[in-house]
Design a protein around this motif. Sequence first.
Motif, PDB file in Angstrom:
ATOM      1  N   UNK A 107      39.610  25.960  40.020  1.00 13.89           N
ATOM      2  CA  UNK A 107      40.601  25.185  40.846  1.00 13.89           C
ATOM      3  C   UNK A 107      41.985  25.332  40.216  1.00 13.89           C
ATOM      4  N   UNK A 108      42.049  25.400  38.981  1.00 10.76           N
ATOM      5  CA  UNK A 108      43.442  25.710  38.281  1.00 10.76           C
ATOM      6  C   UNK A 108      43.914  27.049  38.857  1.00 10.76           C
ATOM      7  N   UNK A 109      43.155  28.149  38.828  1.00 16.02           N
ATOM      8  CA  UNK A 109      43.399  29.379  39.115  1.00 16.02           C
ATOM      9  C   UNK A 109      43.805  29.464  40.623  1.00 16.02           C
ATOM     10  N   UNK A 110      42.785  28.765  41.461  1.00 19.54           N
ATOM     11  CA  UNK A 110      43.239  28.794  42.791  1.00 19.54           C
ATOM     12  C   UNK A 110      44.742  28.117  43.295  1.00 19.54           C
ATOM     13  N   UNK A 111      44.812  27.217  42.491  1.00 22.59           N
ATOM     14  CA  UNK A 111      46.087  26.496  42.519  1.00 22.59           C
ATOM     15  C   UNK A 111      47.477  27.325  41.949  1.00 22.59           C
ATOM     16  N   UNK A 112      47.124  28.290  41.178  1.00 25.82           N
ATOM     17  CA  UNK A 112      48.204  29.024  40.779  1.00 25.82           C
ATOM     18  C   UNK A 112      48.485  30.336  41.760  1.00 25.82           C
ATOM     19  N   UNK A 113      47.247  30.610  42.573  1.00 24.77           N
ATOM     20  CA  UNK A 113      47.387  31.623  43.587  1.00 24.77           C
ATOM     21  C   UNK A 113      48.359  31.186  44.527  1.00 24.77           C
ATOM     22  N   UNK A 114      47.885  29.767  45.003  1.00 25.98           N
ATOM     23  CA  UNK A 114      48.540  29.160  46.048  1.00 25.98           C
ATOM     24  C   UNK A 114      50.078  29.081  45.746  1.00 25.98           C
ATOM     25  N   UNK A 115      50.507  28.829  44.781  1.00 23.61           N
ATOM     26  CA  UNK A 115      51.890  28.640  44.232  1.00 23.61           C
ATOM     27  C   UNK A 115      52.696  29.955  44.256  1.00 23.61           C
ATOM     28  N   UNK A 116      51.817  30.972  43.856  1.00 27.39           N
ATOM     29  CA  UNK A 116      52.498  32.330  43.368  1.00 27.39           C
ATOM     30  C   UNK A 116      52.346  33.275  44.387  1.00 27.39           C
ATOM     31  N   UNK A 117      51.865  33.320  45.724  1.00 24.92           N
ATOM     32  CA  UNK A 117      51.326  34.367  46.335  1.00 24.92           C
ATOM     33  C   UNK A 117      52.478  35.238  46.650  1.00 24.92           C
ATOM     34  N   UNK A 118      52.497  36.669  46.191  1.00 23.74           N
ATOM     35  CA  UNK A 118      53.613  37.325  46.560  1.00 23.74           C
ATOM     36  C   UNK A 118      53.605  37.777  47.915  1.00 23.74           C
ATOM     37  N   UNK A 119      54.752  38.375  48.248  1.00 23.74           N
ATOM     38  CA  UNK A 119      54.971  38.865  49.732  1.00 23.74           C
ATOM     39  C   UNK A 119      54.410  40.359  49.541  1.00 23.74           C
ATOM     40  N   UNK A 120      54.236  41.022  50.544  1.00 20.81           N
ATOM     41  CA  UNK A 120      54.032  42.368  50.337  1.00 20.81           C
ATOM     42  C   UNK A 120      53.008  42.922  51.147  1.00 20.81           C
ATOM     43  N   UNK A 121      52.467  44.112  51.202  1.00 19.86           N
ATOM     44  CA  UNK A 121      51.373  44.686  51.725  1.00 19.86           C
ATOM     45  C   UNK A 121      50.012  44.179  51.287  1.00 19.86           C
ATOM     46  N   UNK A 122      48.817  43.855  52.145  1.00 23.19           N
ATOM     47  CA  UNK A 122      47.781  43.484  51.506  1.00 23.19           C
ATOM     48  C   UNK A 122      46.791  44.781  51.121  1.00 23.19           C
ATOM     49  N   UNK A 123      47.310  45.958  51.551  1.00 23.84           N
ATOM     50  CA  UNK A 123      46.587  47.125  51.217  1.00 23.84           C
ATOM     51  C   UNK A 123      47.244  48.198  50.761  1.00 23.84           C
ATOM     52  N   UNK A 124      46.931  49.015  49.846  1.00 17.88           N
ATOM     53  CA  UNK A 124      47.653  50.157  49.179  1.00 17.88           C
ATOM     54  C   UNK A 124      47.926  51.300  50.280  1.00 17.88           C
ATOM     55  N   UNK A 125      49.103  51.748  50.181  1.00 21.20           N
ATOM     56  CA  UNK A 125      49.501  53.085  51.088  1.00 21.20           C
ATOM     57  C   UNK A 125      49.029  54.130  50.550  1.00 21.20           C
ATOM     58  N   UNK A 126      47.505  54.590  50.736  1.00 15.94           N
ATOM     59  CA  UNK A 126      47.178  55.643  50.046  1.00 15.94           C
ATOM     60  C   UNK A 126      46.227  56.227  50.826  1.00 15.94           C
ATOM     61  N   UNK A 127      45.958  57.632  51.351  1.00 17.58           N
ATOM     62  CA  UNK A 127      45.193  58.143  52.104  1.00 17.58           C
ATOM     63  C   UNK A 127      43.656  57.718  51.951  1.00 17.58           C
ATOM     64  N   UNK A 128      43.254  57.496  50.718  1.00 24.18           N
ATOM     65  CA  UNK A 128      41.779  57.218  50.414  1.00 24.18           C
ATOM     66  C   UNK A 128      41.228  55.910  50.733  1.00 24.18           C
ATOM     67  N   UNK A 129      42.505  55.134  51.198  1.00 27.60           N
ATOM     68  CA  UNK A 129      41.886  53.747  51.251  1.00 27.60           C
ATOM     69  C   UNK A 129      41.181  53.589  52.627  1.00 27.60           C
ATOM     70  N   UNK A 130      40.503  52.394  52.754  1.00 29.31           N
ATOM     71  CA  UNK A 130      39.640  52.146  53.949  1.00 29.31           C
ATOM     72  C   UNK A 130      40.033  50.972  54.606  1.00 29.31           C
ATOM     73  N   UNK A 131      40.132  50.818  56.162  1.00 33.51           N
ATOM     74  CA  UNK A 131      40.249  51.821  56.957  1.00 33.51           C
ATOM     75  C   UNK A 131      41.551  52.589  56.544  1.00 33.51           C
TER      76      UNK A 131
END
Lengths: 318, 592
Positions: B470-494
Motif C-alpha cells: 500500500x505504501x509503494x502504491x501510494x508513492x506511485x500515485x503521488x509521483x507518477x511521471x509524465x511521458x510515454x507509456x511505451x518505449x519508442x523502439x522497433x522491437x516493442x509490441x505492438x
Amino acid sequence: MNAGLGDAADIIGILVSTISVSALLIWVERRLLAVWQDRLGPNRVGPLGLMQVAADMIKMFFKEDWIPPFSDKPVFVLAPTIVFITMLTGFAVIPFAPGVGIIDFNFGLLYFLALSSLSVYSIVLAGYASNNKYSLLGGLRAAAQTVSYEVFMGISIMGVVMLSGTFNLREIVEAQRDGWFILPQFFGFIIFLIAVIAESRRAPLDLPEAEQELIGGFHTEYSGMKFGMFFVGEYLAITLSSALVVTLFFGGWLGPWLPPLLWFCLKTTIGILLFILLRGALPRPRYDQLMTFGWKVLLPAGLLNLLVTGAVVLSLHS
Amino acid sequence: MDGNADKIEIPSNTPAIVRELTERLNINDFTVQPTLDGITTVWLPRQNLRATLQHLKFQITSPYLLLFDLTAIDERQRTHRHALSDSAFTVVYHLLSFERNDDIRIKVALNEADLSLPTISDIWPSANWYEREVWDMFGIVFEGHPHLRRILMPPTWQGHPLRKEHYARATEMTAFSLPDERQEIEQDALRFVPEDWGMRRRSEESDFMFLNMGPNHPSVHGAFRIALQLDGEEIIDALPDIGYHHRGAEKMGERQSWHTYIPYTDRVDYLGGSSNNLPYVLAVEQLAGIDVPERAQVIRVMITELYRLASHLLFYGTYAQDVGQMSPIFYMFIDREKVFDILESITGARMHSSYFRIGGVAMDLPQGWDKRIREFVNYLPARLDHYDKLVMQNSILKRRTQGVGAYNTAEAVDWSVTGPGLRATGLAWDYRKARPYSGYENYEFEIPIASHGDCYDRCVVRIEEMRQSVRIIAQCLENMPEGPHKAHHPLTTPPPKARTLHDIETLIQHFLNVSWGPVIPAGESCVTIEATKGLNAYYLISDGGTMSYRTRIRTPSFPHLQMIPMMCRGMMIADLIAILASIDFVMADVDR
C-alpha cells in the motif's frame, strides 16, 4: 410427577413444529451468516428467499440416493436415522410452557443425557460403515470427542440439579422463580455450552466432519435424504440444545408480561442465534487440543463448580 | 586433484569467483561465457561438477547457498550457440548467494550418446525434484538419484516433452482417444505404492493407513495429491505428487511469438496476474536492448503491487478458512474485489490482464485513474487492522498455527525457499531491495520479517507486506511521471505505428512485427523478480528468431511443495492443512 401431558394433537403439533423449525433453520443460518459476512445469502426463492428450504428439500428428495457398493449396507442405511430419531425424541421432555409438552419425566435430565449419548452411535457407525478413510477418521474423532464431552456435560449440569434438588425439568424451571441459574451456575453454563456444541458437532467443534481436513468426515459418502437426515439432525440438535440451555439456566418459560410459551420460544431463538454466531466467528481447534482442553480445563473446572455449589447448598441448608 | 599440480595460468579478465575456483580446485577447465544478464556463467566438464558445486556451497567464504534453479537446454537445433555447447544438451545450475548478493550459473555440456550426470540431491535436497523434472522433460539421467521418476508428466508418458523432436501441438498427432482398457492402465499407474517410495506398511506396534489427499481435496488449493502415511491421525511420512496441472507452458514458449506468449505468463501464477508478465518482458527487453520509459516503469510497479495485494488477500482469507474460520475470507474477497475493480478500470481485465508489453504497457492510464486507487489506499490499512483482531489475535488460530510447520533459515535455504516463507525465518532478503528492478530503488518500503518460521509467522510477514505494498502504491500515485507509456523502439509490441502511412520502411517493419512478431537478437537472459509467492524468473534463450528457443520459468511454488514432507512429519492431519495454507502456492505455478 411422572405423567404424560399431551394428547395426540399436542404430540403431532410439537413434532411438526420442531421439524419445521429445524428446516427453517437452514434458511435462518444461511441468511444470518450472509448478513454477518457482508453477503446476500439465499434471496431468490420466494419472499426473502424463504422458500429456499422447500427448494433444498425437493432437491434432496430427488437426488440419487446412492449407497456405495463398498459400504456395510445395513449399518450405512441405519446410521443417519439414529441421530434423527434420538434428537427428535429428546424434545419429548422439553417443558415448553406450563401444560405444554409431551411427557413429564422425573428423570427428564437423565433422559436427555442418555439420548444425546445414543446419537453418537449415528456418527461412529456412519464413519465405520462408509468404508472410506476420511469417514473413518471422522468417526474416530467423533467417538473420542463426544464420549469425553458427555462427561463434562453431565458434570456441568449437576450444579443445577443440586440447586433445584430435582432431575425434573419442569421443577428445575419452577426453581428459578427467584433468579435464573445462569448467575449462581455461570461456570456450569459455560461448560455446558461448550459441551453441547461438541456433542452436536457444530462449528467450531465440528471436527468429525471438518470440511477443510476430512472433506466431510463421517458423511462424506452420504447423499440424498440420508445426508438430509444428518443435516436436519444437526439443526434438531441445535434447537434441542438451545431449549435445554434455556430450561436449565435462563428460567425456561418464566418471564413477565408475555405468555410463557412465547418467552420460551424467544429465549430459545436467541440461543440458536448464538450457535450460528459462534460458527461464523471462531476457527476450529485441533483434535488433540480439543481433548486436552476438555480433560485438563473443563473437567477440573466442572468438578470445582460442583464442589463449591455443594458447599454453598450445604451451608445454606444447615 | 593432486595438490602439487602445475600452476595454472588464469586470463586476466576472468571473474573473481572463477579465478578462485580455478586456484582452489586446481582445475583449468572452466570456460566463461559472456551473457546479457551479467550472471557469471561458467562451463565445466562433467567430472568437475560435484566438486565445484560442493566447493561453492560449503567451502568458499560467503557461499552460494541457494540452488536457485536447475534446468536443461536442448541445443541440437540451435544455430547461435556458444563454442562449448556443440553437444546435444546443456544442464544449467543456477546458484544464488545472499551474502555476496551475486549469482553464478554453471553449465555442463552433454552429448547425445551419454546423457547422464551425477546427482546433486545430496548436496541440495531441493535438487531432487529439479533433477526429476529435467529427466522427465529431457531424458537426462542423474546417477545416484534416489527416485528418478516422472514428476510433471503422467507415469505412462512416452518421450521427453521439452526435447525438440517431441511434438508440441495436438494437431501434430493422430486424434486422441481413451478406451476403457487404456484408462485402466492409466489409473493403475497412478496408484500409490508405498514400497516404491521406501515406505513401510506397518511398524511393530501398528499398521499404517495410507490416505490419498487429493488430487481433489478442498484444502490442497488445486489439483495436487499428497499421499499420507498415517498412524491414527499422526503423519508418519508424506509424498507430494504434482503434475496434475501441467500445461506445458515452457514448451508453448517455443511455439509462440515473443509477444503472443505474454498472456501465457499470466496464467502461471494465476493469482498474481500481470506480475507474471514482468520478469518475462524484462528478460525480452534485456535481449532486445530496450529501455523502458519512466512512466511505464512506475505503472508496472503499481500494477504489480496491486496484484500482490490481490494475491495476499486471497492467501489471508483461505489461510483463516483452512484453519476453520469461516467468515474472514468473505471480507477479504470484498477487498480483493476492490483491487480487481481498480485493475479492471486500468487494464481492462481482472485476473489475467496481460497488461505489460515488450517495451512498456498496453495502454496509458485512463483519465481519473488515481481516484479509486487513492480511496483504496486510504481504506485498506484500517481493514487490515480489523482483520488482525479478527484472525491473528484469535487464540484458537494462534494455537493451531504457532510452532506448526516451522523451519529455520538454513533449512529454508537448503530447500530453495524464497519469498515470504524465507523472510518468516528472519532473513531480510527481498529481491526488490537487494537487486532493484523497474525502479524499485526509488521507493520507500521495508522488508517485513518474522523469527519463528512457522505457519503463523508466514502469515504475519504477508500481512505486513500488504501494508508495504500500500505504501509503494501510494508513492506511485503521488509521483507518477509524465511521458510515454511505451518505449519508442522497433522491437516493442505492438510496434510504433505513427509513421506507418508516411514511409514504406516503417510500414514494412510494422507489418512484419505484427504478423510474425519481432525478431529478438540471439542471446541468453534471465530476469528474476520478487513475485507474490517468492522469486519468479524467466530464463530466455533467443536464437535470433520470432520465437524463443527455450523458455525456462523458475517458479517459487515448485520447491516450496517439495518441502512438505519435512514440515509435516510427526504432525496431525489438521496441521498439514495449516501448513498447506501457510505456504501459499498455486498449482499452475508449480506445474506450469
